[in-house]
Structures are given as C-alpha cells and as structure tokens.
Design an enzyme around this catalytic site. Structure first.
Site, PDB file in Angstrom:
ATOM      1  N   ASN A 198     -10.283   0.220  -0.600  1.00 27.42           N
ATOM      2  CA  ASN A 198      -8.830   0.225  -0.446  1.00 27.42           C
ATOM      3  C   ASN A 198      -8.207  -0.416  -1.686  1.00 27.42           C
ATOM      4  O   ASN A 198      -8.340  -1.616  -1.906  1.00 27.42           O
ATOM      5  CB  ASN A 198      -8.462  -0.552   0.819  1.00 27.42           C
ATOM      6  CG  ASN A 198      -6.965  -0.641   1.069  1.00 27.42           C
ATOM      7  OD1 ASN A 198      -6.157  -0.363   0.187  1.00 27.42           O
ATOM      8  ND2 ASN A 198      -6.579  -1.050   2.258  1.00 27.42           N
ATOM      9  N   HIS A 207      -3.108   7.287   1.900  1.00 28.23           N
ATOM     10  CA  HIS A 207      -3.604   5.987   1.468  1.00 28.23           C
ATOM     11  C   HIS A 207      -5.007   5.771   2.035  1.00 28.23           C
ATOM     12  O   HIS A 207      -5.250   5.984   3.223  1.00 28.23           O
ATOM     13  CB  HIS A 207      -2.656   4.887   1.948  1.00 28.23           C
ATOM     14  CG  HIS A 207      -3.219   3.513   1.776  1.00 28.23           C
ATOM     15  ND1 HIS A 207      -3.715   3.073   0.573  1.00 28.23           N
ATOM     16  CD2 HIS A 207      -3.384   2.481   2.663  1.00 28.23           C
ATOM     17  CE1 HIS A 207      -4.155   1.831   0.715  1.00 28.23           C
ATOM     18  NE2 HIS A 207      -3.973   1.461   1.964  1.00 28.23           N
ATOM     19  N   CYS A 226       0.810  -1.227   0.000  1.00 27.21           N
ATOM     20  CA  CYS A 226       0.000   0.000   0.000  1.00 27.21           C
ATOM     21  C   CYS A 226       0.841   1.273   0.000  1.00 27.21           C
ATOM     22  O   CYS A 226       0.331   2.352  -0.320  1.00 27.21           O
ATOM     23  CB  CYS A 226      -0.935   0.005   1.194  1.00 27.21           C
ATOM     24  SG  CYS A 226      -2.119  -1.364   1.197  1.00 27.21           S
TER      25      CYS A 226
END
Length: 368
Positions: A325, A295, A158
């Site tokens: 996500n 993020h 990520c």
C-alpha cells in the site's frame, strides 16, 4: 463612464455531442437601453476535459519481503498474504518524496513527449513530505526545471492522487491551464511503527505521475469525491506538537494508527457507492468498464468491492503483491505499470477509485 444597468450571469443548458449534458455560462452587461455586451464567456470550453498522455513511476531500490519482516515482528509470509495479499514492498534507504516524485515526473514527461518547461500546473499529492515549507511540488518543480508551472501540494492521504487529478481537471475545464503533471508520492516507512505487525506489513514507498492535457472528446467523463471528517480517528498520524513560550505539549504517538476493521467496513461500503455514482454521472454501465484501477490497500477490500459491484475480480488491476500500500502513489504507479505493459488501449473505459484517511474517498470514469 458606463451607464447604469444590470450585471448578470446567464446559464444555458446545452446537450453536448457526447452523452453528458453540460451548462454553459455567460457573464454579460445589459444596459438601460437594452444593449448586451459579453464580458466573459465562461462556457467557451464548456465541453473540455483532460486525458492522460504520459505516465511514469519511481520506486526505491530496496525490496523488503514478508520473510524479511518476519525477522522484525511476530508474523509470517502466510499470515500477511492471507490477510492482505501483499508479498513484498519497496522501502526507502535514502530516497525522498521529492526525489521519487521528480523521477516519476521525468518518466511521465518522456512518455508524453513534453519538455518540463511546457508544464503549466504541477500537483503533488502526499501525506509524508520531508518539509512543511517549501511544499514538495515547488521542490519537484525546481528539480525538473519546470519554471513555468504553478506548483502546490495536496493531502487527501490514500485518495490524494485522485483528488489531485480532479483538481487538475477542474483547472483545465475552467480554461485556466491546458496541461498538468499530477503526482502521488510517499515515503510511508518513516511514519510506520516497525514494531506493530498490524501496520508495518502493509505499507511501501514510491511515486507515480501522469501527464494530462485538455481534450474535447474522451478523457475524464465524470467524477465524484467525498469526505467524512467525523470518522477521521480510525486512520490517523499525529504531526508536531505545539511548543512555544506559552505552552508545552508532546506528540502522543508519532506513527500511523489504524482501526483495521473500521477502515475495511468503510471501504467496502462507500467505495462501491462512489463508483456507482461516478458511473451514473458518466452514463456508463459497470458492464461497459474495461478495467477498474483502485487504490491498492488490501486484496480483501478489493474483493469486497468487486462483490458489491457484481463485477468479476479479473477486471480489477492489482500490483499490491509486489509493492504493498503506497497511499497516494498506488493508483498512478499501477497506471504506469499497465501502460508500459501495453494493457491500456486508446478508447478503453477505466474506473479509478481512491479511499483512505480523512476519511476521504472518490471515483472517476475515464476513456483512455
């Protein structure tokens, strides 16, 4: 034949016209007679950074709502929204990391007004490539016709896009390349256990890209990045098991496994610290930041980070309610959305921060 002498690296500490002091380095040869010959001026572009000149994104056509997931696992729209802030996500029905990345790159090139043949460096951040070899970046290079670009992948999960952006910055600062396409692309749906409601509700597929070029003013003002491999097991996904004539083993769990509480605690503690570190390096105060682009993991995590920093949540851009996500794709997709909505103005100060498996995390401060 060169006479005997000393090969030296001399550092000069200089104050730039901006706020950050930098070091200029010069390699030189000093002969016995005292003559000095400059061999390489490492600091020729000592005040150089990168700025974003184009953004692009690409999402799968198929949208999956929380109500759709409630038909697969024991969950509900209320349960998912309350714990994550996510309302829906895009899921691949054939789109690949390479196809999404290529489409995002085309959009970034169009936005930046550059032909693919002009790209010098192409970085793809991904943890879900279709192939081990060749790398996704080389496949994207082929699709774009970016024959003059050096292309390779980077995997920091990520935090991947942010690490790739920092890598591009380092190459440009060193004078090796003048521009780069930096892409975050994921098809996480293929590594998700769709019977596990704790993880399948979180993730989406997509790709985002930025086109960057060298600059002497503005751009990235400072960045930091960190890794904590000792805690890697709190968020992991196994790859192929070893199979050869001398050993036979099998993959234990072929899907993403996550200790949600540990990841949450890590994020709300380490991310604010890395943001503060990047701000200090850039000599910028949190109050001077126009927008925080982090993020998009979980709304609760973003709320916790905002509280730790003492910053109003309204200054945190979010789109996870619509896309979930997307790992390395989250930040560049959000940047593209903000850019195309006209919310990013030249001169604005942004903070980007990524965090995820590894564990990896980092932040950068930039002037748009």
């Amino acid at each position: 034949m060169r006479d005997s002498g000393n090969f030296k690296l001399q550092q000069f500490y200089l104050k730039s016209s901006g706020t950050v002091a930098k070091t200029q380095q010069v390699y030189f040869w000093q002969s016995v007679g005292g003559t000095v010959t400059i061999l390489r001026d490492v600091g020729k572009d000592w005040d150089m950074s990168i700025r974003i000149i184009g953004t692009g994104s690409a999402l799968p056509a198929h949208q999956v709502t929380n109500e759709d997931l409630a038909k697969l696992v024991d969950t509900s729209d209320e349960w998912i929204r309350e714990r994550t802030g996510i309302g829906c996500r895009r899921i691949s029905t054939g789109e690949t990391v390479v196809s999404l990345a290529a489409d995002a790159c085309r959009n970034a090139l169009e936005d930046g007004g550059m032909e693919a043949s002009g790209v010098e460096l192409l970085l793809v951040a991904t943890c879900t490539p279709e192939r081990g070899i060749p790398c996704a970046a080389c496949q994207v290079q082929d699709r774009l016709g970016a024959q003059n670009a050096v292309a390779f992948d980077l995997n920091a999960a990520c935090a991947g896009f942010l690490f790739a952006l920092h890598t591009a910055c380092a190459y440009v600062e060193a004078g090796i390349y003048r521009n780069a396409l930096v892409v975050g692309a994921e098809v996480l749906s293929k590594i998700v256990d769709w019977s596990d409601r704790s993880t399948c509700v979180l993730f989406g597929d997509g790709a985002g890209a930025v086109l960057v070029e060298h600059c002497r003013e503005g751009g990235i003002l400072g960045y930091v990045q960190h890794s904590d491999g000792a805690r890697g097991d709190v968020l992991k996904c196994d790859s192929r098991a070893i199979q050869n004539p001398y050993i036979s083993s099998r993959m234990e769990v072929p899907f993403v496994q996550m200790d949600g509480r540990e990841v949450f605690a890590f994020a709300v503690r380490k991310v604010p610290a890395s943001i503060e570190e990047a701000l200090e390096k850039s000599r910028i105060q949190a109050a001077e930041v126009d927008l925080f682009v982090l993020h998009q993991a979980n709304r609760r995590i973003l709320e916790g980070i905002a509280r730790r920093l003492g910053v109003d949540l309204e200054r945190f851009a979010m789109n996870l309610d619509q896309v979930g996500n997307m790992s390395s794709a989250a930040i560049p997709v959000l940047l593209d959305e903000l850019n195309r909505e006209g919310r990013l103005k030249r001169g604005m100060t942004l903070v980007l921060a990524g965090f995820g498996a590894g564990l990896t995390y980092g932040a950068c401060v930039m002037q748009w």
